[in-house]
Design a protein around this motif. Structure first.
Motif, PDB file in Angstrom:
ATOM      1  N   GLN A  99      -4.975  -2.189   2.543  1.00  0.00           N
ATOM      2  CA  GLN A  99      -4.888  -2.267   3.997  1.00  0.00           C
ATOM      3  C   GLN A  99      -6.040  -3.065   4.585  1.00  0.00           C
ATOM      4  N   ARG A 125      -4.585   2.248  -1.473  1.00  0.00           N
ATOM      5  CA  ARG A 125      -4.004   2.101  -0.143  1.00  0.00           C
ATOM      6  C   ARG A 125      -5.029   1.569   0.842  1.00  0.00           C
ATOM      7  N   PRO A 179       0.809  -1.231   0.000  1.00  0.00           N
ATOM      8  CA  PRO A 179       0.000   0.000   0.000  1.00  0.00           C
ATOM      9  C   PRO A 179       0.838   1.275   0.000  1.00  0.00           C
ATOM     10  N   THR A 202       1.116   3.998  -3.146  1.00  0.00           N
ATOM     11  CA  THR A 202       0.797   5.405  -2.885  1.00  0.00           C
ATOM     12  C   THR A 202       1.938   6.313  -3.310  1.00  0.00           C
TER      13      THR A 202
END
Length: 306
Positions: free
Chosen positions: A303, A299, A215, A219
């Motif tokens: 997660q 992200r 993630p 990003t």
């Protein structure tokens, strides 16, 4: 200790405590002053940004329509559009992603997980941090010498491939730094657990560390691509065209991009072209917002899936 002794000890400490009261009051006063100054600076920056955004929206929204998005640039403002610039920017971002993501992530994993702490590793880390702060025009000069001239038989000279490789070099340090920071955020106990079960270092990185850091890596990569799509100086240096009335058919063709087209319209003296530039800025901001939204979505999605 009797009550009388406690009272004497309290009386002895009281004058000393009173000496610190002015210092504490002064610190609180300084903290309040700096907090107010920080708030004022933030509000001033937001007001300036809001004023610029409103000015761009007022000038650009009337010219923003489907014909503007599907038309080629023209010397007549009422017929001009940014189709070739929009397609050129998409080509550039695709090349940058294909080159910068695997190279940057691979270099970050190697430097963080496989290289031991040594003097030359520290030198590489310092150089990567310095390269992340180098002005973009320097990368444009490097791309002009390496991709446009030296590798002209491969890249086609002033082509989309040369522009994409130049921008890939520009964002490569950012991707490497983002990858290393994401890997450092993974707990070290996860590595030790994998080694304790007999896994090799590559198996631990591939099966445990990389999925946890993905993630943050995605990003950082998408934010780096957002920077690449708004760069103008490197593209001007390598010779991106400002007027193209056709769509590129391959990566070796001539190209233009959204920042180049906006720069061309802004440099014209006619107010109508300035309105076209404002409309182009709105399109560029929408593309950047979409890319940042994609980074946030990926992200959060990754997660939640862990």
């Amino acid at each position: 200790m009797t009550a009388q002794d406690s009272q004497i000890l309290y009386d002895e400490r009281a004058p000393k405590d009173s000496l610190f009261q002015p210092n504490l009051a002064g610190r609180y006063k300084l903290d309040s002053i700096f907090s107010v100054l920080a708030l004022v600076c933030t509000l001033f920056g937001l007001l300036v940004l809001a004023w610029l955004l409103i000015d761009v929206l007022v000038d650009g929204l009337p010219r923003l329509n489907w014909n503007f998005l599907t038309s080629f640039p023209s010397r007549r403002p009422d017929q001009a559009g940014l189709l070739s610039a929009l397609v050129g920017s998409l080509w550039l971002i695709l090349i940058v992603a294909v080159v910068a993501f695997p190279v940057g992530v691979g270099a970050g994993i190697f430097l963080e997980e496989f290289v031991t702490d040594s003097w030359w590793e520290n030198i590489i880390e310092i150089n990567i941090a310095n390269l992340a702060g180098v002005p973009s025009i320097i990368y444009g000069l490097l791309g002009l010498a390496a991709f446009v001239r030296f590798m002209a038989p491969i890249t086609g000279g002033r082509s989309i491939l040369s522009g994409g490789l130049t921008l890939a070099l520009l964002v490569l340090p950012i991707v490497i730094v983002a990858t290393r920071e994401a890997l450092r955020a993974v707990p070290g106990s996860l590595r030790q657990a994998g080694f304790a079960l007999g896994a090799t270092r590559w198996q631990v990185v591939r099966e445990h560390i990389l999925p946890q850091a993905l993630p943050g890596i995605l990003t950082g990569t998408i934010l780096a691509l957002s920077r690449a799509i708004g760069e103008t100086a490197p593209l001007i240096t390598i010779g991106a065209l400002t007027f193209i009335s056709f769509l590129p058919s391959g990566i070796r063709d001539s190209f233009t991009a959204l920042p180049i087209q906006i720069y061309n319209w802004v440099s014209r003296p006619q107010p109508a072209f300035h309105e076209l530039a404002a409309a182009g800025i709105i399109v560029l901001m929408v593309v950047l917002l979409l890319m940042n939204s994609l980074a946030i979505y990926l992200r959060n999605r990754l997660q939640q899936s862990r």
